[in-house]
Design a protein around this motif. Structure first.
Motif, PDB file in Angstrom:
ATOM      1  N   ARG A 173       1.420 -49.187  18.223  1.00 19.56           N
ATOM      2  CA  ARG A 173       0.525 -50.021  17.214  1.00 19.56           C
ATOM      3  C   ARG A 173      -0.843 -50.037  17.943  1.00 19.56           C
ATOM      4  NH1 ARG A 173       3.542 -55.176  15.791  1.00 19.56           N
ATOM      5  NH2 ARG A 173       2.520 -54.885  13.767  1.00 19.56           N
ATOM      6  N   SER A 181      -6.040 -49.586  15.176  1.00 19.54           N
ATOM      7  CA  SER A 181      -4.896 -50.536  15.203  1.00 19.54           C
ATOM      8  C   SER A 181      -5.036 -51.157  13.758  1.00 19.54           C
ATOM      9  CB  SER A 181      -4.936 -51.704  16.233  1.00 19.54           C
ATOM     10  OG  SER A 181      -3.727 -52.513  15.757  1.00 19.54           O
ATOM     11  N   GLU A 184       2.232 -50.072   7.462  1.00 17.63           N
ATOM     12  CA  GLU A 184       1.632 -49.513   8.737  1.00 17.63           C
ATOM     13  C   GLU A 184       2.505 -48.149   9.045  1.00 17.63           C
ATOM     14  OE1 GLU A 184       1.559 -51.516  13.470  1.00 17.63           O
ATOM     15  OE2 GLU A 184       2.167 -52.845  11.539  1.00 17.63           O
TER      16      GLU A 184
END
Length: 157
Positions: free
Chosen positions: A23, A49, A140
Motif C-alpha cells: 500500500r 499510495s 484500492e
C-alpha cells in the motif's frame, strides 16, 4: 513505561517499511491498543499510495494531521465527488497541519518520497463502514484508482 521517541531513526524505519509495503504506507502507533480512547501515530507514505476517499461519521472522530517530513496534498470532496478544497502540507510551509471535521470526505497523498505525518483522533479503531467510503471512488489496487491518484497529484506543483 519508557517514553516513545519520535526521532530520525523512527522516521527512517517507518519510511523504509512504507517503501516495501504493497500500500506504500506504514504507520507507527503510540497508543497501546486499537481499543484505546486516544489514537496517536505517525503515518509514512510514498507517492502513489492511494487513500480511498472517506469520511468519519462518528462525531468524536475529527482528525488532526501535522506534516513532519516531506510534503502532502489534502483534498476534500462533496458527496458527488467534486473537489471542494485542496491544501498542500509541509513542515516548513505556510500550512503544516489541518484539523478535519468528522463527516468531511477526504483523502491525503504523499507528494514526495518518505513523507511522514503525525495523526491524532479518538479511538477505538473501527474499520470504515460502507457508508463512510465514498461510493464514487474506485477501489484500492485498481487501475482506476491509480489514474485518479495521478489526476489529484497534478493539482500540486
Amino acid at each position: 513505561m519508557p517514553t516513545n521517541r519520535i526521532d530520525q531513526a523512527l522516521l527512517q524505519q517507518t519510511t523504509t517499511e512504507a517503501r516495501t509495503s504493497p500500500r506504500l504506507r506504514k504507520n507507527a502507533n503510540f497508543h497501546p491498543r486499537d481499543d484505546f480512547p486516544a489514537h496517536r501515530l505517525i503515518n509514512a507514505m510514498q507517492p502513489g499510495s492511494y487513500v480511498r476517499p472517506h469520511k468519519h461519521l462518528d462525531v468524536s472522530k475529527d482528525e488532526t494531521i501535522l506534516a513532519v517530513q516531506g510534503r502532502f496534498g489534502y483534498i476534500s470532496f462533496n458527496e458527488e465527488g467534486q473537489i471542494e478544497e485542496v491544501i498542500e502540507l509541509a513542515p516548513g510551509g505556510p500550512v503544516f497541519g489541518i484539523d478535519i471535521p468528522h463527516g468531511t470526505t477526504h483523502t491525503i497523498l504523499a507528494l514526495e518520497p518518505n513523507s511522514v505525518f503525525f495523526e491524532a483522533k479518538a479511538g477505538p479503531f473501527v474499520p470504515l463502514s460502507e457508508q463512510e467510503i465514498a461510493a464514487w471512488s474506485p477501489a484500492e489496487g485498481t487501475d482506476e484508482a491509480q489514474a485518479l491518484w495521478l489526476t489529484w497529484r497534478a493539482r500540486f506543483a
